[in-house]
Design a protein around this motif. Structure first.
Motif, PDB file in Angstrom:
ATOM      1  N   GLU A 134       0.825  -1.192   0.000  1.00 47.02           N
ATOM      2  CA  GLU A 134       0.000   0.000   0.000  1.00 47.02           C
ATOM      3  C   GLU A 134       0.862   1.246   0.000  1.00 47.02           C
ATOM      4  OE1 GLU A 134      -2.515   0.346   3.434  1.00 47.02           O
ATOM      5  OE2 GLU A 134      -0.867   0.956   4.736  1.00 47.02           O
ATOM      6  N   THR A 135       0.243   2.338  -0.398  1.00 50.63           N
ATOM      7  CA  THR A 135       0.864   3.651  -0.323  1.00 50.63           C
ATOM      8  C   THR A 135      -0.258   4.631  -0.009  1.00 50.63           C
ATOM      9  OG1 THR A 135       2.324   5.221  -1.449  1.00 50.63           O
ATOM     10  CG2 THR A 135       0.706   4.076  -2.817  1.00 50.63           C
ATOM     11  N   GLY A 136      -0.092   5.881  -0.379  1.00 49.05           N
ATOM     12  CA  GLY A 136      -1.147   6.835  -0.096  1.00 49.05           C
ATOM     13  C   GLY A 136      -0.673   8.248  -0.314  1.00 49.05           C
ATOM     14  N   VAL A 137      -1.405   9.197   0.272  1.00 50.66           N
ATOM     15  CA  VAL A 137      -1.040  10.605   0.187  1.00 50.66           C
ATOM     16  C   VAL A 137      -1.021  11.198   1.591  1.00 50.66           C
ATOM     17  CG1 VAL A 137      -1.809  11.015  -2.174  1.00 50.66           C
ATOM     18  CG2 VAL A 137      -3.451  11.189  -0.304  1.00 50.66           C
ATOM     19  N   THR A 138      -0.155  12.179   1.752  1.00 48.78           N
ATOM     20  CA  THR A 138      -0.013  12.882   3.019  1.00 48.78           C
ATOM     21  C   THR A 138      -0.131  14.378   2.779  1.00 48.78           C
ATOM     22  OG1 THR A 138       1.479  11.184   3.915  1.00 48.78           O
ATOM     23  CG2 THR A 138       1.532  13.352   4.966  1.00 48.78           C
ATOM     24  N   ILE A 139      -0.939  15.049   3.579  1.00 46.71           N
ATOM     25  CA  ILE A 139      -0.944  16.513   3.620  1.00 46.71           C
ATOM     26  C   ILE A 139      -0.129  16.911   4.838  1.00 46.71           C
ATOM     27  CG2 ILE A 139      -2.328  18.606   3.613  1.00 46.71           C
ATOM     28  CD1 ILE A 139      -2.832  16.700   1.221  1.00 46.71           C
ATOM     29  N   MET A 140       0.917  17.651   4.608  1.00 43.32           N
ATOM     30  CA  MET A 140       1.871  17.960   5.673  1.00 43.32           C
ATOM     31  C   MET A 140       2.245  19.427   5.639  1.00 43.32           C
ATOM     32  SD  MET A 140       5.388  16.550   3.949  1.00 43.32           S
ATOM     33  CE  MET A 140       6.396  17.634   4.932  1.00 43.32           C
ATOM     34  N   LEU A 141       2.799  19.909   6.749  1.00 41.15           N
ATOM     35  CA  LEU A 141       3.383  21.241   6.803  1.00 41.15           C
ATOM     36  C   LEU A 141       4.824  21.167   6.316  1.00 41.15           C
ATOM     37  CD1 LEU A 141       2.099  22.460  10.286  1.00 41.15           C
ATOM     38  CD2 LEU A 141       1.348  23.265   8.041  1.00 41.15           C
ATOM     39  N   VAL A 142       5.210  22.097   5.481  1.00 41.06           N
ATOM     40  CA  VAL A 142       6.574  22.114   4.945  1.00 41.06           C
ATOM     41  C   VAL A 142       7.493  22.803   5.948  1.00 41.06           C
ATOM     42  CG1 VAL A 142       8.037  22.863   3.035  1.00 41.06           C
ATOM     43  CG2 VAL A 142       5.665  22.196   2.596  1.00 41.06           C
ATOM     44  N   ASP A 143       8.641  22.152   6.210  1.00 37.93           N
ATOM     45  CA  ASP A 143       9.673  22.796   7.018  1.00 37.93           C
ATOM     46  C   ASP A 143      10.951  22.895   6.193  1.00 37.93           C
ATOM     47  OD1 ASP A 143      10.767  20.262   7.087  1.00 37.93           O
ATOM     48  OD2 ASP A 143      10.314  19.905   9.207  1.00 37.93           O
ATOM     49  N   GLU A 144      12.063  23.197   6.850  1.00 34.68           N
ATOM     50  CA  GLU A 144      13.280  23.517   6.117  1.00 34.68           C
ATOM     51  C   GLU A 144      14.002  22.303   5.541  1.00 34.68           C
ATOM     52  OE1 GLU A 144      12.665  24.018   9.264  1.00 34.68           O
ATOM     53  OE2 GLU A 144      14.371  23.544  10.563  1.00 34.68           O
TER      54      GLU A 144
END
Length: 316
Positions: A134-144
């Protein structure tokens, strides 16, 4: 719901198009897009715009195309737009801290894996190549640093055992766009909070290079079948047959063979069956350089007496 933000979108390839379209069709229509410079492609090596630029142009949305996002001029231009929320989907450059610090409501990224698994530039190919179920999608906050930011929301999906990277990318692009549209209002209104990644579980998916498409026939049939799926449509699973360059676009692992050399064609009828380092690979679809893709049966009409010939060379 809070006041609509000033959204700046970062993206370049086809994967980013569904996300941009979803934003355009929503209350979060971007004020501009940031995308990669036009690149030369095709036989004529003519300049072609990224798919994101083409879509933005169709809606009259300005497109910024800095060569290097870290250049002072690029940072100043982006700052002048006064974004309050930034959305990223497969942009292609690391976003510097000076830009990440601009929007009060942060920078959200649509990433094509279940982070922290497969951080990096090529998560879809990596998941197929390593045999993930399996895989998927992630909504994340971008950091450095690349793909290490806190997670806002994830959605998983099974990987079909015959699905190639292009097909999976299309599915994940649509999933990511939908998940982002669910996430933005919850994020802006404070109904969800960021969750740190477990760095001890992280794996890295480095950028795929063209030479990685070359098939090593000493690998197992299972490995080569995954290789074909992981590198279709790009950079393509490549080999040679005599003087001809060949791309294999569909194949599966079948049976065993302990007598033949890796790369040797052992049978040819409805499929082209090839000995590998462990097992037999059945080639179902393939393509000569510069020609259209063919089924194995179509290919065999113009290439008889293949049994005993070998794909590749001693180096795969």
């Amino acid at each position: 719901m809070s006041e609509s933000p000033r959204v700046l979108f970062y993206g370049s390839p086809d994967f980013a198009v569904p996300t941009l379209q979803a934003l355009i069709d929503s209350p979060y229509r971007p004020i501009a897009v940031v995308t990669q410079p036009d690149a030369r492609a095709g036989r004529g090596r003519s300049l072609r715009p990224p798919p994101v630029k083409e879509l933005a142009a169709a809606y009259g949305i300005p497109a910024l195309q800095p060569e290097r996002l870290r250049d002072r001029a690029a940072i100043a231009q982006i700052a002048s737009l006064r974004p309050t929320l930034q959305i990223v989907a497969a942009y292609g450059q690391i976003i510097p801290l000076e830009i990440l610090g601009l929007p009060a409501q942060g920078t959200l990224n649509v990433h094509a894996s279940l982070l922290p698994r497969w951080r990096g530039a090529s998560p879809i190919s990596a998941a197929i190549l390593h045999g993930d179920d399996e895989t998927g999608v992630t909504i994340m906050l971008v950091d450095e640093t690349e793909d290490t930011g806190d997670i806002l929301r994830q959605r998983a999906t099974r990987i079909d055992p015959v699905e190639h990277a292009g097909q999976l990318s299309d599915r994940l692009a649509d999933m990511g766009a939908g998940l982002l549209m669910q996430t933005i209002p919850d994020w802006l209104d404070g109904r969800i909070g960021p969750q740190p990644q477990d760095g001890s579980l992280a794996t890295r998916a480095r950028r795929v290079r063209k030479q990685q498409g070359r098939i090593d026939w000493t690998g197992s049939a299972e490995e080569i079948a995954r290789h074909v799926r992981a590198y279709t449509p790009w950079p393509a699973a490549a080999t040679t047959l005599g003087a001809a360059s060949i791309r294999i676009t569909q194949a599966s692992s079948v049976g065993k063979d302990v007598r033949s050399e890796p790369g040797e064609i052992v049978e040819a009828d409805d499929t082209i069956r090839v000995a590998t380092g462990d097992g037999v690979l059945a080639i179902e679809r393939l393509q000569r350089a510069g020609k259209r893709e063919l089924s194995a049966e179509e290919f065999l009409r113009g290439a008889r007496d293949l049994v005993g010939q070998r794909f590749g060379d001693s180096n795969g």
